[in-house]
Design an enzyme around this catalytic site. Structure first.
Site: not given
Ligand code: TA6
Length: 300
Positions: A97, A167, A271
């Protein structure tokens, strides 16, 4: 403005423009939907099917810079999910990403949808955190549905094991009033306050606090029931065995510089992935394609 990241002719429904932070993006406007897709991360940042409000959520505080993730839309997590297993300095959710992808194909179909294909060649020399020769492609269909297909190819001579996730951040009226169905009876790893194996039981998912769950052994479609926006959003998937559900709630939202303190009620992540126990081992020369398809419908 030409870009080395666009290596195909664009159909009349697609235009290349400078987006937030000057990052190049594709603006799609066809008979069925509007969308914005950044070359940075092959990141679908917005999707609005005709007759509906925007379906994807985007933080007003998102970063828009080469080395930063975009906070909202559909971040592509690859080749790992969450923090790297051993290198704490490695980027969360992998590098896909954070890198520029190349648009290699773009076409309209006869149903009013637009198809975009992006390719990623990982950095050379490969980082120590990912020494495996590989390539990735993301095929995006912008139409009355939003469809994404994440294709991972092992271009080396040895197998490797990876994690992946689309995500997706969904816009909701108020996360405290929605329900998510489709995961009844499903086991999940509760990541709030450690990692605990729990079961969803018969009830739909409701949100009363920080929620960070990896539902396992599930190929089910999920439905976000949003009475505030008088709509439901359905997320279907293929070749994915995990579904992650996340809302940061108050404290986690305040702790993220690219997430407004007051924004957490307006979003939920559902997700589509293969993470944790569902990491994928890919033989040399093999490929694996995971898909997600998103639809929205009005409700009374
Ligand atoms: O998908 C949930 C997660 O793994 C949370 O634990 C939180 O960290 C979120 O992703 C966002 O991650 P990021 O690295 O985009 O801030």
């Amino acid at each position: 403005m030409p870009s080395p990241l666009v290596r195909t002719a664009l159909p009349p429904t697609v235009s290349l423009e400078a987006g937030e932070g000057g990052l190049p993006r594709l603006a799609v406007a066809n008979a069925t939907a509007r969308a914005l897709v950044y070359l940075h991360g092959a990141h679908v940042a917005a999707w609005r099917p005709m007759g509906h409000e925007p379906v994807l959520w985007m933080s007003r505080h998102s970063s828009w810079a080469a080395a930063k993730p975009i906070r909202g839309g559909v971040p592509i997590c690859f080749p790992w999910f969450g923090p790297h297993a051993t290198d704490k300095g490695a980027p969360g959710h992998g590098f896909a990403r954070l890198l520029d992808w190349t648009l290699v194909a773009a076409r309209d179909d006869d149903r009013g949808a637009t198809h975009l294909s992006f390719e990623l060649t990982p950095p050379a020399p490969p980082p120590a955190t990912w020494p495996h020769p590989c390539a990735a492609a993301c095929h995006v269909t912008v139409g009355a549905s939003l469809e994404l297909a994440l294709e991972i190819r092992n271009t080396g001579t040895e197998p490797f094991t990876f994690e992946e996730a689309l995500h997706t951040y969904f816009a909701v009226q108020d996360v405290r009033t929605i329900e998510i169905s489709g995961l009844a009876g499903t086991d999940y790893l509760d990541k709030v306050g450690g990692t605990t194996l729990r079961n969803q039981g018969p009830a739909p998912i409701r949100f009363t606090a920080e929620t960070d769950r990896v539902y396992v052994n599930t190929q089910a479609a999920c439905t976000i029931h949003d009475p505030g926006m008088r709509r439901r959003i359905v997320v279907r998937k293929s070749r994915s065995n995990a579904t992650v559900v996340w809302n940061p709630w108050v404290d986690k939202a305040q702790a993220m510089p690219d997430f407004g303190d007051d924004e957490w009620p307006q979003m939920v992540c559902v997700e589509t992935g293969n993470v944790n126990v569902h990491a994928v081992t890919l033989a040399a020369g093999a490929s694996h394609t995971m898909t997600a398809a998103i639809d929205v419908a009005a409700i009374a």
